[in-house]
Design a protein around this motif. Structure first.
Motif, PDB file in Angstrom:
ATOM      1  N   LEU A  51     -37.083 -23.853  22.009  1.00  0.00           N
ATOM      2  CA  LEU A  51     -38.258 -23.389  20.991  1.00  0.00           C
ATOM      3  C   LEU A  51     -37.727 -22.555  19.686  1.00  0.00           C
ATOM      4  N   GLU A  52     -36.846 -21.770  19.917  1.00  0.00           N
ATOM      5  CA  GLU A  52     -36.120 -21.029  18.963  1.00  0.00           C
ATOM      6  C   GLU A  52     -35.073 -21.753  18.205  1.00  0.00           C
ATOM      7  N   GLY A  53     -34.949 -22.733  18.342  1.00  0.00           N
ATOM      8  CA  GLY A  53     -33.762 -23.457  17.763  1.00  0.00           C
ATOM      9  C   GLY A  53     -34.158 -23.867  16.328  1.00  0.00           C
ATOM     10  N   MET A  54     -33.209 -24.167  15.404  1.00  0.00           N
ATOM     11  CA  MET A  54     -33.300 -24.188  14.110  1.00  0.00           C
ATOM     12  C   MET A  54     -33.567 -25.686  13.782  1.00  0.00           C
ATOM     13  N   TYR A  59     -34.115 -33.203  13.432  1.00  0.00           N
ATOM     14  CA  TYR A  59     -33.176 -32.684  14.733  1.00  0.00           C
ATOM     15  C   TYR A  59     -33.648 -31.026  14.747  1.00  0.00           C
ATOM     16  N   VAL A  60     -33.577 -30.723  16.011  1.00  0.00           N
ATOM     17  CA  VAL A  60     -33.622 -29.234  16.194  1.00  0.00           C
ATOM     18  C   VAL A  60     -32.074 -28.892  16.891  1.00  0.00           C
ATOM     19  N   TYR A  61     -31.539 -27.764  16.567  1.00  0.00           N
ATOM     20  CA  TYR A  61     -30.434 -27.058  17.119  1.00  0.00           C
ATOM     21  C   TYR A  61     -30.778 -26.093  18.187  1.00  0.00           C
ATOM     22  N   GLU A  62     -30.332 -26.489  19.266  1.00  0.00           N
ATOM     23  CA  GLU A  62     -30.491 -25.569  20.478  1.00  0.00           C
ATOM     24  C   GLU A  62     -30.018 -24.393  20.064  1.00  0.00           C
TER      25      GLU A  62
END
Length: 100
Positions: A51-54, A59-62
């Motif tokens: 959830l708090e990934g960038m 894409y989302v970065y874990e």
């Protein structure tokens, strides 16, 4: 089953929003292009939330180990491996529905 998850007006681009449906934690993301995606709020590699990934592009970065996860299909990108569950999203006016 399609469930009303949240409102589009509640989202902030590139910032995850948490919803819970049938005891499943789901992270909803809006990209800067306005696309909306829903993924399980659980990384199988770190066993932590995403959830708090960038968010960058599609894409989302874990947040714990910076694994790159596709918002489109949930695949964790090379050199790492894995899959995060994705959920189909439907947007009607301001309502965001998730298929669970």
């Amino acid at each position: 089953m399609r469930v009303l998850a949240t409102k589009k007006s509640n989202l902030i681009p590139r910032v995850g929003r948490s919803v819970e449906i049938n005891n499943q934690k789901i992270a909803v993301f809006e990209t800067t292009a306005g696309n909306i995606y829903a993924l399980a709020d659980f990384c199988p590699l770190t066993e932590g939330p995403i959830l708090e990934g960038m968010v960058s592009g599609e894409y989302v970065y874990e947040p714990m180990r910076d694994f790159k996860i596709s918002l489109i299909d949930g695949k964790i990108q090379e050199p790492d491996e894995g899959q995060v569950k994705t959920y189909p999203v439907e947007i009607l006016a301001d309502d965001i529905y998730i298929e669970v």
